[in-house]
Design a protein around this motif. Sequence first.
Motif, PDB file in Angstrom:
ATOM      1  N   SER A 198      -7.625   9.858  -7.297  1.00 17.43           N
ATOM      2  CA  SER A 198      -7.848   8.432  -7.125  1.00 17.43           C
ATOM      3  C   SER A 198      -8.698   8.648  -5.512  1.00 17.43           C
ATOM      4  O   SER A 198      -9.486   7.512  -5.274  1.00 17.43           O
TER       5      SER A 198
ATOM      6  N   VAL B 119      -2.668   0.710  -4.782  1.00 15.17           N
ATOM      7  CA  VAL B 119      -3.376   0.800  -3.689  1.00 15.17           C
ATOM      8  C   VAL B 119      -4.717   0.327  -3.852  1.00 15.17           C
ATOM      9  O   VAL B 119      -5.470  -0.287  -2.698  1.00 15.17           O
ATOM     10  N   ALA B 120      -5.348   0.560  -4.914  1.00 19.17           N
ATOM     11  CA  ALA B 120      -6.955   0.069  -5.289  1.00 19.17           C
ATOM     12  C   ALA B 120      -6.807  -1.625  -5.069  1.00 19.17           C
ATOM     13  O   ALA B 120      -7.722  -2.041  -4.455  1.00 19.17           O
TER      14      ALA B 120
ATOM     15  N   PHE C  21      -7.521   8.268  -2.790  1.00 16.75           N
ATOM     16  CA  PHE C  21      -6.896   7.708  -1.705  1.00 16.75           C
ATOM     17  C   PHE C  21      -5.869   8.762  -1.069  1.00 16.75           C
ATOM     18  O   PHE C  21      -5.567   9.911  -1.605  1.00 16.75           O
TER      19      PHE C  21
ATOM     20  N   LEU D 183       1.436   4.584  -0.113  1.00 17.48           N
ATOM     21  CA  LEU D 183       0.826   5.913   0.085  1.00 17.48           C
ATOM     22  C   LEU D 183       1.833   7.113   0.418  1.00 17.48           C
ATOM     23  O   LEU D 183       1.677   8.225  -0.107  1.00 17.48           O
TER      24      LEU D 183
ATOM     25  N   VAL E 150       0.873  -1.256  -0.055  1.00 20.34           N
ATOM     26  CA  VAL E 150      -0.001  -0.094  -0.082  1.00 20.34           C
ATOM     27  C   VAL E 150       0.930   1.314  -0.087  1.00 20.34           C
ATOM     28  O   VAL E 150       1.161   1.795   1.081  1.00 20.34           O
TER      29      VAL E 150
ATOM     30  N   TYR F  87      -4.584  -3.315  -3.293  1.00 22.82           N
ATOM     31  CA  TYR F  87      -4.542  -3.577  -1.835  1.00 22.82           C
ATOM     32  C   TYR F  87      -6.163  -3.668  -1.229  1.00 22.82           C
ATOM     33  O   TYR F  87      -6.492  -4.640  -0.535  1.00 22.82           O
ATOM     34  N   ARG F  88      -6.683  -2.523  -1.421  1.00 19.55           N
ATOM     35  CA  ARG F  88      -7.975  -2.469  -1.086  1.00 19.55           C
ATOM     36  C   ARG F  88      -9.129  -3.189  -1.295  1.00 19.55           C
ATOM     37  O   ARG F  88      -9.566  -4.004  -0.584  1.00 19.55           O
ATOM     38  N   GLN F  89      -8.926  -3.864  -2.804  1.00 18.84           N
ATOM     39  CA  GLN F  89      -9.753  -4.729  -2.993  1.00 18.84           C
ATOM     40  C   GLN F  89      -9.485  -6.078  -2.706  1.00 18.84           C
ATOM     41  O   GLN F  89     -10.412  -6.760  -1.957  1.00 18.84           O
ATOM     42  N   SER F  90      -8.135  -6.536  -2.229  1.00 15.63           N
ATOM     43  CA  SER F  90      -7.925  -7.700  -1.683  1.00 15.63           C
ATOM     44  C   SER F  90      -8.289  -7.684  -0.153  1.00 15.63           C
ATOM     45  O   SER F  90      -8.688  -8.822   0.246  1.00 15.63           O
ATOM     46  N   THR F  91      -8.315  -6.578   0.454  1.00 17.47           N
ATOM     47  CA  THR F  91      -8.657  -6.495   1.720  1.00 17.47           C
ATOM     48  C   THR F  91     -10.190  -6.695   1.946  1.00 17.47           C
ATOM     49  O   THR F  91     -10.607  -7.545   2.834  1.00 17.47           O
ATOM     50  N   GLU F  92     -10.844  -5.842   1.009  1.00 21.88           N
ATOM     51  CA  GLU F  92     -12.366  -5.960   0.851  1.00 21.88           C
ATOM     52  C   GLU F  92     -12.695  -7.647   0.548  1.00 21.88           C
ATOM     53  O   GLU F  92     -13.693  -8.088   1.207  1.00 21.88           O
TER      54      GLU F  92
END
Length: 333
Positions: A188, A295-296, A190, A165, A163, A298-303
Motif C-alpha cells: 500500500s 487509510v486510503a 502507507f 495505522l 486512520v 481517510y487520505r482521499q477525504s483529507t485531500e
Amino acid sequence: MSQPSFDFGAGDEPLDDAATPTFTVAELADAVNGALRRSFSDGVWVRGEIQGWNERGNHAYFTLADDTAGRQAVLRVQFFANARARLRPLLAKHRLRLSDGMKVRVFGHLDFFAPSGSLGLKLTDLDPRFTLGDLDQQRQLVLRRLAADGSLDANRRHRLSPVPLRIGVVASEGTAAWHDFHDELVRSGFAFHVVLADTRVQGPEAPRRVARAIGALARQAARSQLDAIVVIRGGGARNELATFDAELIARAVAGAPVPVLTGLGHEIDRSVADEVAHTSWKTPTACAAALVQAVAGYRQSTETCFAAIGRAAGASLGSAERTLGDQAHRMAR
C-alpha cells in the motif's frame, strides 16, 4: 536321613476337564477373539474423544476416551492405511481432519492383541455428522453465554480509528496467512506500524495461547499504542477452525479496548470469534485490504477537504481582489 513326602491326592486325576478347562495364554487370546467375533460379528459403532493421535507412515493410531464421570474408559484404535485412503474423500468433503480433542463416532471390528494383551478397534468407517453436530452444539452454547452477559456485541461498540495505522496482529509468524497480510500492507505504501504477537493458532493449546496474545496486545492498546487488533490464520479443516469457537478467545476479543478484526481463512464457516469481533473478513488478505482502504479513504477525504479549502480560499481572494479593485477605481476618479 529321611526325605519328606507330600500327598497331592490321587495322581491319576486330570488337572482340568471339559467343564473347567485350563487355557494357555495364547489359547485364551484365541478364545477372547472368538467371543468378540461372535458377539460383534458385524462390527460395532463407538463414540468418544480422540487422544494421543499418532501417525506412523501411512497408518494412524490413537486412543478413544470416554471421560464420563465415574465411567472413565479408553479403547485403542488402529486406523490402517487402506481405511485412511478410503475415508479421505469423506473427511475432505466435510472439511474435517482427525486430531486430538475431536469427538468422533467410529465403526470397526474389535480385536484382542495377544502380544500386548490389549483390546483394540480396527477402524473402517466414521460418521462425520456426529463430529459436526458436536462442534455446532458447543458453538451454540458459547454464543448463548456471550449473548446473555452482553459480551457478544461488546467489541462492536468501539469506533475504529479513521486512520488505523498502528495494528497489533495475532498470527503464527512464517505462515502464508502472516505473509499475505503483511505483504498487502507493505504494497500500500502507507506507514503502517505492525506489532506481531506470534502464537500457535491450531492444536489443543491454541485457544489459551491465542487468548493470551490478544490480551497482551489489548494492554498495549489500553496505553493508546494501537488503533486495532487483528486475528488471522489461513484456511484449514472445519474442526481446526473450532479453535476460534473457544469461549476463552471470544472473551479476550470482547474485552479488548479497541476494535478487533478477524481474517480466519474460511469462505463458508463463521467462528465464534468472527461473531464477537468488531468486523470479520474471509481471509487475512481481505482483512489487510480493508485497513488499507480505510487509510486510503481517510487520505482521499483529507485531500478533498484541502482542495475544497483551496477553492474556497481562492474564491474568497478573488472576490476580495475584485472588491479592492472596484474601490481603487472609484478612488482614482
